[in-house]
Write a protein that holds these residues in place. Structure first.
Motif, PDB file in Angstrom:
ATOM      1  N   ALA A  52       1.066  -1.903  -0.232  1.00 21.05           N
ATOM      2  CA  ALA A  52       0.097  -0.018   0.248  1.00 21.05           C
ATOM      3  C   ALA A  52       0.561   1.462  -0.304  1.00 21.05           C
ATOM      4  CB  ALA A  52      -0.415   0.125   1.578  1.00 21.05           C
ATOM      5  N   LEU A  77       1.197   4.554  -2.835  1.00 22.52           N
ATOM      6  CA  LEU A  77       1.457   5.898  -2.090  1.00 22.52           C
ATOM      7  C   LEU A  77       2.734   6.492  -2.810  1.00 22.52           C
ATOM      8  CD1 LEU A  77      -0.548   8.519  -1.086  1.00 22.52           C
ATOM      9  CD2 LEU A  77       0.683   7.811   0.778  1.00 22.52           C
ATOM     10  N   GLU A  88       2.298   7.254  -6.567  1.00 26.51           N
ATOM     11  CA  GLU A  88       1.830   8.555  -6.210  1.00 26.51           C
ATOM     12  C   GLU A  88       2.381   9.117  -6.496  1.00 26.51           C
ATOM     13  OE1 GLU A  88      -2.919   9.853  -5.564  1.00 26.51           O
ATOM     14  OE2 GLU A  88      -2.755   7.380  -4.509  1.00 26.51           O
ATOM     15  N   LEU A 134      -3.549  13.396   0.163  1.00 26.47           N
ATOM     16  CA  LEU A 134      -4.185  12.226  -1.063  1.00 26.47           C
ATOM     17  C   LEU A 134      -4.374  11.149  -0.218  1.00 26.47           C
ATOM     18  CD1 LEU A 134      -1.176  12.777  -3.766  1.00 26.47           C
ATOM     19  CD2 LEU A 134      -4.008  12.692  -3.818  1.00 26.47           C
ATOM     20  N   ASP A 135      -3.304  10.882   1.431  1.00 23.18           N
ATOM     21  CA  ASP A 135      -3.543  10.272   2.011  1.00 23.18           C
ATOM     22  C   ASP A 135      -3.143  10.118   3.581  1.00 23.18           C
ATOM     23  OD1 ASP A 135      -2.914   7.854   4.000  1.00 23.18           O
ATOM     24  OD2 ASP A 135      -4.177   6.513   1.790  1.00 23.18           O
ATOM     25  N   ALA A 149       0.667   9.735   3.728  1.00 20.86           N
ATOM     26  CA  ALA A 149       1.937  10.839   3.296  1.00 20.86           C
ATOM     27  C   ALA A 149       3.006  11.152   3.684  1.00 20.86           C
ATOM     28  CB  ALA A 149       0.873  11.690   2.195  1.00 20.86           C
ATOM     29  N   ARG A 151      -4.711  10.041  -8.849  1.00 20.96           N
ATOM     30  CA  ARG A 151      -6.174  10.551  -8.086  1.00 20.96           C
ATOM     31  C   ARG A 151      -6.501  12.106  -7.899  1.00 20.96           C
ATOM     32  NH1 ARG A 151      -6.436   7.901  -2.400  1.00 20.96           N
ATOM     33  NH2 ARG A 151      -4.290   8.150  -2.404  1.00 20.96           N
ATOM     34  N   THR A 206      -6.485  15.417  -5.039  1.00 24.37           N
ATOM     35  CA  THR A 206      -6.644  15.840  -3.698  1.00 24.37           C
ATOM     36  C   THR A 206      -8.317  16.419  -3.806  1.00 24.37           C
ATOM     37  OG1 THR A 206      -6.112  18.235  -4.431  1.00 24.37           O
ATOM     38  CG2 THR A 206      -4.669  15.879  -3.993  1.00 24.37           C
TER      39      THR A 206
END
Length: 927
Positions: free
Chosen positions: A31, A35, A38, A65-66, A69, A158, A160
């Motif tokens: 995962a 990320l 990305e 984004l996450d 991050a 993706r 934001t």
């Protein structure tokens, strides 16, 4: 030269960093890896031509984004793959975009999608920065394209939260606008009359709003221009060529004082034509005439061949990497410039025929060489022998038949060899090792070691013989440059050690063809030019990264260098090296045609040929007072025709020198009449009269129309303190005398033997150091200890009156003022080392035009060249500085000497909010 080990130690990007990147990536769970991909793409942007470059991203953008991050960013920062400050994140090195296969593959998967995605990112950023202004939303076909991009984007692209809000708000606004259009169409007829009235009101409001918007844009441009000037001034310390282009761009945005100052500074001092290449450790070889330059490219292991065309280098050919992953650290051109030897990190040495650089032809691969990376290559002056450093000795080949090279005896060493060089005759060879040892060998007949030198205990990666063969220079990792006398081969002796030049280790040394200069480069990103007559540094040439190699070309007129930014730089030494006098400069007058400049110092005077304003050259040795006379005081002047010089002394005399033969100045006469030190000397405009004054408060006047038979005409009193400056009005009838009593005295000299005082000007509270007339004689500028300049209308000398407010700005005493020949500019030299320029085209509303950078010591003198194209200043640091004063000429000069223009990546770094608009064209002309 910087070696592989040295580059790694300096933090260079190579295989080790890529391995570190892969290791860091492998430690993440699946995962986090997704990320990471990305986030890395967020740090890249793709241009219209699909070229990928690094991008600085806001940290909040990545965190949006996450939540994980931050952890990923920290891991990438620990691996030195990204750099993080308080608010932003960016790739640690631009070449990661191409050097790291994983990142390159991510980009290559869909460059077009990445390019379109970045448009959404930038549009959303602008929307937020403008306070979510509705006018910045996407609409029409632009919105449709963005929506289509989102629908087809891969998982690594993706949106934001902010980007999603931007698109949602854009879509909502698009629907609102369409609905409003329908409603307006239905009611248009009924509202026609009202619309006319509203249009009138709107026109008034629009005018107000338009003016406000214009003012806001002007304020923005002014602020941006000033910021660009500051950026250029800082960048000039590391990359003066790029700084010059940024200064031009800043001046184009708004012609502010700061922008003009930065622009003028950018055309003065050392700058180089730079020709960009791939970042990393770079090797270089150059033809003696500069017509061919070979430079390695660390991004792909290739060698690019550059040739001269119309005064610029152009990329003509390329030699591909010898093997996958191989990098080139050693290059050498044969003396006839026909053969290029290429040595790489796989221990391969290849000979190439570069007679036609467009189509280089591989001739042979040399066998029996080092088993490790080739550190350095050198051809013997005959071109028939090649030596290679690397491994446990120096390896040599007979290259008389380039297609069939023959191995010669190896010269053994107990430590890894770093560098090798032949002397000018080719009979001797020297090499340096990792242990700090330098060996000298006689290779004329049988190979015989003649001496071993202990050049410290650190690696010696650089050495060079002087052209006469009697001097050997070495550079070491202990930061020292050592100079040896090797005239007796068996008994060389250490002549001097230069250990205060650099902060880090020495990487390269080279001696000019005439032996006058030594160039030494360092991993501290500087290169020093050293005068070999005194072994003192005369100039520092800044680089943006570690200097790896340097060589003189074009008969020593040009110095070529490369650094780990990959760029080849060509330094024109005529402009890069400062013009020095032997003592601090106190006065700097020109002849009327601007072809001669006299520099006066305490004890001596030097006359310079200024036919080429930016390249003054001394006409002869310095002139000093006769043996039985007191020393020069530093006050002096040169007659309008440039054939007579007057120099004041410390005991009241003034000496005249005949310069009709400038190579042999002749003492013509001594003017007496005083026993007090002379502070100022001035010829009348036609050269027939000479005025002098100083410590005894009096002004003396002589007829010097026959220099060998001068005749004193008058002595003028009145000043109550020492006289510090004299200046004649253009017609030669009025003389101004500036005094330490805070006043300026005007004398009518229509009858030189019967001078008459016309007026006394005041307004300053202390010493008046300078008084100067405008070219039309109507304005007199005075300045001194008060740090201000007063302008006086002296059109009628008997009725002078002040003009406008005092000119302020300088933070210390003003030593000299000078008007531009057109009268629109006034320059002042200041004790803090700055030189100020004021626009006095409207004397009542004079403004500051520019402030030229401080020199670190007082600027005692400043004067415009009578042709109006240059301003010259000098002072305590003994340097004659010359600035061009026409902005258009300055811009033309900067562009002509810049080489490659500013890149898109550099533009985004320094001007991220403006579209790419380089100030110079590819052909070196202003845009």
């Amino acid at each position: 030269m910087l070696t592989l080990a040295g580059f790694t130690a300096a933090g260079g990007l190579g295989g080790a960093v890529v391995q570190t990147a892969e290791a860091a990536y492998a430690e993440l769970d699946p995962a986090a890896q997704r990320l990471t991909a990305e986030l890395l793409l967020r740090l890249v942007t793709v241009d219209e031509d699909t070229t990928a470059t690094g991008r600085r991203a806001e940290l909040t953008e990545l965190l949006d984004l996450d939540p994980v991050a931050q952890t990923v960013v920290d891991r990438l920062a620990e691996a030195r793959l990204v750099t993080v400050d308080e608010d932003t994140v960016q790739l640690a090195h631009e070449s990661l975009v191409t050097a790291w296969p994983r990142l390159r593959a991510l980009i290559d998967d869909d460059r077009e999608a990445l390019r379109n995605h970045r448009k959404i990112t930038e549009a959303a950023r602008i929307w937020v920065e403008t306070g979510r202004d509705g006018s910045t939303l996407a609409a029409g076909s632009r919105l449709a394209l963005m929506q289509a991009q989102v629908e087809s984007a891969p998982a690594t692209l993706r949106l934001t939260t902010v980007e999603r809000e931007f698109l949602d708000q854009s879509a909502a606004e698009e629907r609102r606008v369409q609905a409003a259009a329908v409603r307006r169409a239905k009611g248009l007829r009924a509202l026609t009359a009202a619309a006319v009235v509203c249009a009138l009101v709107a026109a008034v409001l629009a005018g107000v709003a338009g003016r406000a918007r214009t003012d806001a844009l002007a304020a923005r441009d002014t602020a941006l221009s000033q910021q660009m000037a500051l950026t250029a001034d800082e960048l000039r310390q590391t990359d003066p060529t790029l700084a010059g282009q940024l200064a031009v761009a800043g001046y184009g945005i708004a012609k502010t004082r700061d922008a003009r100052s930065s622009l003028l500074e950018s055309a003065t001092g050392p700058t180089a034509a730079r020709y960009l290449g791939g970042p990393g450790p770079t090797a270089m070889a150059a033809a003696t005439d500069g017509g061919l330059v070979a430079a390695s490219d660390a991004t792909d292991g290739s060698v690019r061949l550059l040739t001269e065309a119309d005064g610029r280098l152009v990329r003509t050919g390329t030699i591909a990497a010898g093997a996958p992953g191989a990098l080139v650290y050693a290059l050498a051109l044969s003396p006839d410039d026909r053969l290029l030897a290429v040595g790489d990190t796989t221990a391969t040495i290849a000979l190439w025929d570069v007679t036609n650089p467009r189509s280089p032809r591989r001739l042979a691969t040399l066998r029996g060489g080092p088993q490790h990376a080739i550190e350095r290559l050198a051809f013997a002056p005959s071109g028939d022998e090649l030596a290679a450093a690397g491994g446990n000795g120096v390896f040599r080949w007979d290259t008389a038949e380039p297609t069939q090279p023959r191995r010669l005896a190896r010269l053994p060493a107990t430590a890894t060899t770093r560098t090798v060089s032949y002397d000018a005759g080719g009979d001797r060879l020297a090499f340096g090792t990792d242990s700090g040892e330098v060996q000298l060998w006689d290779v004329a007949d049988d190979e015989r070691r003649t001496a071993v030198l202990a050049a410290g205990d650190r690696p010696v990666p650089a050495l060079a013989f002087a052209p006469d063969g009697g001097t050997l220079v070495t550079g070491s990792h202990d930061r020292a440059v050592r100079v040896y006398d090797v005239t007796p081969p068996q008994r060389p002796r250490l002549r001097t050690v230069l250990d205060d030049l650099f902060e880090l280790y020495v990487t390269t040394v080279a001696v000019s063809p005439d032996g006058q200069y030594l160039a030494a480069g360092s991993s501290d990103s500087t290169m020093r030019v050293i005068d070999t007559s005194t072994w003192t540094s005369v100039q520092t040439l800044p680089h943006p990264d570690v200097v790896t190699w340097a060589t003189f070309t074009d008969d020593g007129q040009t110095l070529a260098s490369v650094a780990t930014d990959g760029a080849v730089r060509l330094w024109d030494l005529a402009t890069a090296l400062p013009q020095h006098t032997e003592a601090p400069i106190l006065d700097l007058p020109f002849s009327a045609d601007g072809h001669r400049l006299a520099a006066f110092s305490a004890g001596q005077a030097t006359v310079w040929d200024t036919t080429q304003a930016m390249h003054p050259t001394p006409l002869a040795e310095s002139v000093t007072a006769p043996d039985d006379a007191a020393a020069f005081s530093g006050a002096g002047d040169i007659a309008a025709d440039g054939e007579l010089v007057a120099a004041g002394s410390t005991q009241g005399d003034v000496h005249l020198y005949d310069l009709r033969d400038p190579l042999e100045p002749r003492h013509a006469a001594t003017l007496g009449g005083s026993a007090a030190e002379v502070f100022t000397v001035a010829f009348s405009p036609d050269g027939s009269l000479l005025a002098a004054a100083g410590r005894d408060n009096a002004v003396r006047l002589w007829d010097v129309s026959s220099p060998g038979r001068p005749r004193q005409l008058a002595t003028m009193g009145a000043p109550r303190d020492v006289v510090l400056d004299l200046d004649w009005a253009p017609g030669g009838r009025t003389l101004a005398a500036a005094s330490a009593d805070s006043k300026v005295y005007l004398y009518d000299l229509a009858e030189p033997a019967q001078p008459r005082r016309r007026a006394v000007l005041d307004g300053l509270d202390s010493y008046v150091y300078s008084a100067t007339f405008s070219p039309d004689g109507d304005v007199l500028a005075i300045g001194g200890v008060d740090s201000t300049v007063l302008l006086w209308d002296v059109h009628r000398p008997d009725r002078p009156h002040r003009i406008g407010a005092p000119l302020s700005g300088p933070s210390g005493r003003i030593f000299e003022l000078t008007f531009h020949p057109r009268g629109h500019l006034l320059a002042g030299s200041v004790i803090d080392g700055t030189t100020w320029l004021w626009d006095v085209s409207q004397p009542r509303r004079a403004t500051t035009q520019a402030v030229l950078a401080p020199t670190g010591s007082p600027q005692n003198a400043a004067t415009f060249r009578p042709t109006g194209d240059a301003l010259v200043a000098g002072g305590g640091d003994q340097v004659i500085r010359t600035w061009r004063t026409n902005e258009a000429a300055v811009i033309e000069r900067i562009c002509a000497r810049s080489g490659d223009r500013i890149t898109k990546g550099e533009w985004r770094t320094y001007l991220p909010d403006l579209p790419y608009d380089p100030p110079c064209r590819r052909d070196g002309t202003p845009a």
